[in-house]
Design an enzyme around this catalytic site. Structure first.
Site, mmCIF file in Angstrom:
data_model
loop_
_atom_site.group_PDB
_atom_site.id
_atom_site.type_symbol
_atom_site.label_atom_id
_atom_site.label_comp_id
_atom_site.label_asym_id
_atom_site.label_seq_id
_atom_site.Cartn_x
_atom_site.Cartn_y
_atom_site.Cartn_z
ATOM 1 N N ASP A 6 0.853 -1.183 0.000
ATOM 2 C CA ASP A 6 0.000 0.000 0.000
ATOM 3 C C ASP A 6 0.894 1.240 0.000
ATOM 4 O O ASP A 6 1.788 1.364 0.839
ATOM 5 C CB ASP A 6 -0.886 -0.025 1.248
ATOM 6 C CG ASP A 6 -1.932 1.076 1.268
ATOM 7 O OD1 ASP A 6 -1.822 2.018 0.472
ATOM 8 O OD2 ASP A 6 -2.854 0.981 2.100
ATOM 9 N N PHE A 7 0.661 2.137 -0.943
ATOM 10 C CA PHE A 7 1.417 3.388 -1.002
ATOM 11 C C PHE A 7 0.500 4.588 -0.791
ATOM 12 O O PHE A 7 0.685 5.647 -1.375
ATOM 13 C CB PHE A 7 2.147 3.495 -2.343
ATOM 14 C CG PHE A 7 3.258 2.483 -2.487
ATOM 15 C CD1 PHE A 7 4.508 2.723 -1.942
ATOM 16 C CD2 PHE A 7 3.028 1.278 -3.142
ATOM 17 C CE1 PHE A 7 5.532 1.787 -2.064
ATOM 18 C CE2 PHE A 7 4.039 0.335 -3.272
ATOM 19 C CZ PHE A 7 5.298 0.592 -2.720
#
Length: 452
Positions: free
Chosen positions: A392-393
Site C-alpha cells: 500500500d502506497f
C-alpha cells in the site's frame, strides 16, 4: 496501428542515498547462485492501482510522485546494493572474470514518471495480457550482465486515465523473487511510516557460499560471447487464470485422496502445479513416449543448515524438477503427478543443495534461457506466498499484478497470490497460440479456473 496509445516518458530521476557506513563502499562479490543468473533477464513485476482522483478531489500526482520518491530514497538506504552497478576484473592469464557489485559506480537507481492514455479496463479486460504492458517496464529485454552499464533497479510509475501502475525492474543477478518482494514490502512499510520495521525483514547483504569457497568466485570466461546470450521468445499468448479458494481446496483434497495415506500431505501449490502440468501436456498434443518435465522454484533459505536469514538479499533458489513421459503424466491420476512433484521438492535437502553448488564451483556455468529449459517443460516460478497485495502506497490495495517481457518462454507459469485473497492463486501462463487455444477448452482445467 499508428493511433494506438503509447507510453510517454515525462521525467526521470536517479536516486543514490548518501551512506556513511563502510560496508556500502566495499565490493560485494556475487555468489554462485547470483553468477548463474547473469544471462537471464531482470525481474519485472508491477502493481496496478486505482487512481484516487476518482473519489479524492485533493489527490495530486505531483505530490504522490514526490512522496513515493522520498520513501524509495529512504528504502534504498537499506538496499544500497541496488544503487550501484556491476563491475568485472579480468585475469587474461587465468582466463577468468571476477564480477561484483560496486556501490560507488553509476548514477544510482532510476525513477521514471510516464503516462499512458488507457484505462484500467483497457489493461484488465482483454482476453490476453495486452502487449502494451511490456512498455510499462524499464530494462526491456535487458539481461542481468547489462547491470555493468544500466541501473540495477529501475522504478517506473505510469499514470493511466483512472489508474497508476508502479513497477520495479530489478537485476536478477543481485536478488531472487523472495528478496524482490521483500524490497517491495519494506518500501511500502517505509512509505506508510509503519515503524519500527522488523529487523528480520531488513536485507542481509552478506552472500552465502559453499563451505570452503568464496567470497571471490571467478567465472572461467573473459569474453561475453562465452557466457552471455540474448534470448528472444517466440510468439506467445500470455493469459491470467484465477483459481478461487474453493477451487484450490477441492484440488488439494482430490490429490490427497488419490495419493492415500502418506507421511507428507500434498500442498495446494503442488496440487495446482500437477493440474497445470497435466493440462499443458495435453494441450501440446505430445506423443505418448515424449519426455516432459515440470519445475518448481524452491526457496533454499530454510533448506540450508544453518538456515539463511529471512532477509537474505541475493539468489537462494533452485529448481525442483520432476520428469515423466506424456503418457505417464496423462494416464496417471492428479495425485500421482502431485506426489512426483512433491518428491522432487523434498529431495532438496541441505546435503543436496550443498552438493549442487559444490559441483557448480568445480564447473561453473551461466544459465542460458533457451538451452536450460527443455522444449516440453512446464516451469512454475514465483510463489503465491509472496506478499504482493499488501503493498500500500497510500492509494489503496493493488487491483492486479502484471509482469514485463522478462524470462518468458513456452510453458512458463508465474504463480501469484489470488487478487481475491484467502487461499486463492492466480497464474500467468505463457504458451504458443495453438497450445493456449487448446488449454482454453480443456475441461479439467477450465472447470476450476476463471479466465481474465
Amino acid at each position: 496501428m499508428s493511433n494506438s496509445p503509447i507510453v510517454e516518458l515525462v521525467s526521470e530521476w536517479f536516486i543514490k542515498p548518501k551512506l556513511d557506513d563502510n560496508d556500502s563502499k566495499q565490493p560485494h562479490y556475487l555468489s554462485p547462485g547470483d553468477l548463474a543468473m547473469l544471462s537471464a533477464h531482470y525481474i519485472q513485476k508491477g502493481l496496478l492501482y486505482m487512481k484516487p482522483s476518482a473519489t479524492d478531489q485533493h489527490f495530486s500526482i505531483a505530490d504522490f510522485l514526490e512522496k513515493i520518491r522520498d520513501s524509495l530514497t529512504r528504502t534504498l538506504a537499506h538496499f544500497y546494493l541496488l544503487t550501484g552497478q556491476l563491475s568485472t576484473l579480468i585475469d587474461e592469464d587465468q582466463h577468468t572474470s571476477l564480477i561484483f557489485i560496486d556501490c560507488n559506480k553509476g548514477p544510482g537507481a532510476r525513477f521514471i514518471h510516464a503516462t499512458l492514455d488507457m484505462t484500467l479496463q483497457d489493461i484488465l479486460s482483454p482476453i490476453d495480457v495486452p502487449v502494451i504492458v511490456k512498455s510499462l517496464f524499464d530494462h526491456h529485454k535487458a539481461v542481468n550482465y547489462d547491470g555493468h552499464t544500466r541501473p540495477l533497479l529501475s522504478v517506473q510509475v505510469t499514470e493511466l486515465v483512472d489508474g497508476i501502475f508502479i513497477c520495479c525492474s530489478l537485476n536478477h543477478a543481485v536478488a531472487d523473487g523472495t528478496a524482490y518482494w521483500n524490497f517491495w514490502n519494506i518500501w511500502s512499510e517505509i512509505h506508510m511510516q509503519h515503524s519500527p520495521i522488523s529487523m528480520s525483514k531488513l536485507p542481509v547483504h552478506e552472500r552465502w557460499f559453499p563451505e570452503g569457497y568464496g567470497p571471490r568466485v571467478t567465472l572461467p570466461f573473459i569474453h561475453t560471447d562465452e557466457f552471455i546470450s540474448r534470448y528472444e521468445a517466440p510468439q506467445l499468448r500470455e493469459k491470467i487464470f484465477h483459481f478461487s479458494s474453493e477451487s484450490i481446496s477441492k484440488l488439494k483434497m482430490k490429490a490427497n485422496i488419490e495419493v492415500g495415506e502418506t507421511n507428507k500431505e500434498i500442498s495446494s501449490l503442488q496440487a495446482l502445479s500437477a493440474l497445470v502440468w497435466r493440462s499443458i501436456t495435453r494441450a501440446r498434443c505430445l506423443a505418448g513416449d515424449q519426455k516432459t518435465t515440470c519445475s518448481l522454484d524452491a526457496n533454499l533459505r530454510q533448506r540450508l543448515n544453518p538456515q539463511l536469514p529471512q532477509g537474505y538479499f541475493g539468489n537462494s533458489i533452485w529448481v525442483a524438477k520432476a520428469a515423466a513421459t506424456a503418457d505417464e503424466v496423462l494416464d496417471h491420476s492428479l495425485g500421482w503427478t502431485a506426489e512426483l512433484l512433491q518428491k522432487s521438492v523434498l529431495e532438496l535437502t541441505d546435503k543436496t543443495v550443498r552438493s549442487v553448488f559444490e559441483a557448480w564451483m568445480k564447473s561453473p556455468f551461466v544459465y542460458q534461457i533457451d538451452a536450460f529449459f527443455e522444449p516440453n517443460s512446464t516451469v512454475i516460478g514465483s510463489s503465491p506466498r509472496f506478499d504482493v497485495y499488501g503493498n500500500d502506497f497510500g492509494i489503496g490495495k493493488p487491483v492486479a499484478v502484471r509482469s514485463g517481457y522478462a524470462n518468458k518462454f513456452p510453458g512458463k507459469v508465474t504463480a501469484y497470490p489470488g487478487s481475491e485473497g484467502g487461499q486463492s492463486i492466480d497464474l500467468e501462463i505463457c504458451l504458443p497460440p495453438d497450445a493456449m487455444n487448446a488449454l482454453e477448452v480443456d475441461n479439467d482445467f477450465i472447470s476450476l479456473a476463471v479466465m481474465g
